[in-house]
Write a protein that holds these residues in place. Structure first.
Motif, PDB file in Angstrom:
ATOM      1  N   PHE A   1      -1.634 -35.322  53.634  1.00  7.65           N
ATOM      2  CA  PHE A   1      -1.348 -36.720  53.305  1.00  7.65           C
ATOM      3  C   PHE A   1      -0.241 -36.810  52.263  1.00  7.65           C
ATOM      4  CE2 PHE A   1      -2.018 -40.563  50.766  1.00  7.65           C
ATOM      5  CZ  PHE A   1      -1.809 -41.511  51.755  1.00  7.65           C
ATOM      6  N   ILE A   2      -0.298 -35.952  51.253  1.00  7.64           N
ATOM      7  CA  ILE A   2       0.721 -35.977  50.198  1.00  7.64           C
ATOM      8  C   ILE A   2       2.107 -35.670  50.764  1.00  7.64           C
ATOM      9  CG2 ILE A   2       1.505 -34.666  48.166  1.00  7.64           C
ATOM     10  CD1 ILE A   2      -1.423 -34.728  47.186  1.00  7.64           C
ATOM     11  N   GLU A   3       2.161 -34.927  51.850  1.00  7.38           N
ATOM     12  CA  GLU A   3       3.444 -34.612  52.485  1.00  7.38           C
ATOM     13  C   GLU A   3       3.886 -35.693  53.469  1.00  7.38           C
ATOM     14  OE1 GLU A   3       2.514 -30.784  54.131  1.00  7.38           O
ATOM     15  OE2 GLU A   3       2.862 -29.757  52.217  1.00  7.38           O
ATOM     16  N   SER A   4       3.109 -36.766  53.608  1.00  8.22           N
ATOM     17  CA  SER A   4       3.397 -37.794  54.610  1.00  8.22           C
ATOM     18  C   SER A   4       4.274 -38.922  54.053  1.00  8.22           C
ATOM     19  CB  SER A   4       2.086 -38.397  55.136  1.00  8.22           C
ATOM     20  OG  SER A   4       1.520 -39.270  54.167  1.00  8.22           O
ATOM     21  N   GLU A   5       4.796 -39.696  54.975  1.00  9.28           N
ATOM     22  CA  GLU A   5       5.593 -40.874  54.622  1.00  9.28           C
ATOM     23  C   GLU A   5       4.716 -41.938  53.961  1.00  9.28           C
ATOM     24  OE1 GLU A   5       8.760 -43.211  53.930  1.00  9.28           O
ATOM     25  OE2 GLU A   5       8.822 -41.156  54.704  1.00  9.28           O
ATOM     26  N   THR A   6       3.468 -42.033  54.369  1.00  5.60           N
ATOM     27  CA  THR A   6       2.549 -43.016  53.780  1.00  5.60           C
ATOM     28  C   THR A   6       2.393 -42.768  52.287  1.00  5.60           C
ATOM     29  OG1 THR A   6       1.358 -43.192  55.870  1.00  5.60           O
ATOM     30  CG2 THR A   6       0.218 -43.994  53.912  1.00  5.60           C
ATOM     31  N   TYR A   7       2.236 -41.511  51.911  1.00 12.00           N
ATOM     32  CA  TYR A   7       2.135 -41.153  50.495  1.00 12.00           C
ATOM     33  C   TYR A   7       3.407 -41.552  49.761  1.00 12.00           C
ATOM     34  CZ  TYR A   7       1.950 -38.247  46.292  1.00 12.00           C
ATOM     35  OH  TYR A   7       1.967 -37.795  44.996  1.00 12.00           O
ATOM     36  N   ALA A   8       4.544 -41.283  50.355  1.00 12.20           N
ATOM     37  CA  ALA A   8       5.827 -41.588  49.718  1.00 12.20           C
ATOM     38  C   ALA A   8       5.981 -43.083  49.445  1.00 12.20           C
ATOM     39  CB  ALA A   8       6.978 -41.086  50.586  1.00 12.20           C
ATOM     40  N   GLN A   9       5.279 -43.901  50.207  1.00  9.39           N
ATOM     41  CA  GLN A   9       5.371 -45.357  50.042  1.00  9.39           C
ATOM     42  C   GLN A   9       4.401 -45.897  48.990  1.00  9.39           C
ATOM     43  OE1 GLN A   9       4.922 -46.947  53.990  1.00  9.39           O
ATOM     44  NE2 GLN A   9       6.837 -46.051  54.705  1.00  9.39           N
ATOM     45  N   LEU A  10       3.500 -45.063  48.512  1.00  8.65           N
ATOM     46  CA  LEU A  10       2.561 -45.499  47.473  1.00  8.65           C
ATOM     47  C   LEU A  10       3.284 -45.640  46.146  1.00  8.65           C
ATOM     48  CD1 LEU A  10      -0.465 -43.130  48.194  1.00  8.65           C
ATOM     49  CD2 LEU A  10      -0.258 -45.543  48.826  1.00  8.65           C
TER      50      LEU A  10
END
Length: 72
Positions: free
Chosen positions: A31-40
């Motif tokens: 998850f931390i490597e995902s785009e969703t994490y980057a948007q947090l």
């Protein structure tokens, strides 16, 4: 590792807990490597990073406890 049936129940529980914790940790890494994490926002990112760090420490402690139980 030795035959699981020869292990005391408390050690089997630790081994099961370690496996579950590693699986959750791997999912958090993904998850931390995902785009969703980057948007947090940065606060949530920091909290998740701290959570992963604590999970890693917990994995290490459980691993040491299991090793010591086998050595006893």
């Amino acid at each position: 590792m030795t035959n699981d049936t020869a292990l005391p129940p408390r050690v089997r529980r630790m081994i099961d807990e370690l496996a579950e914790l590693k699986e959750r940790s791997d999912k958090l890494v993904n998850f931390i490597e995902s785009e969703t994490y980057a948007q947090l926002d940065t606060t949530d990112q920091g909290l998740l990073s701290t959570q992963l760090s604590v999970m890693s420490a917990y994995i290490s402690v459980l691993g040491t406890r299991i090793y010591r139980a086998h050595a006893a």
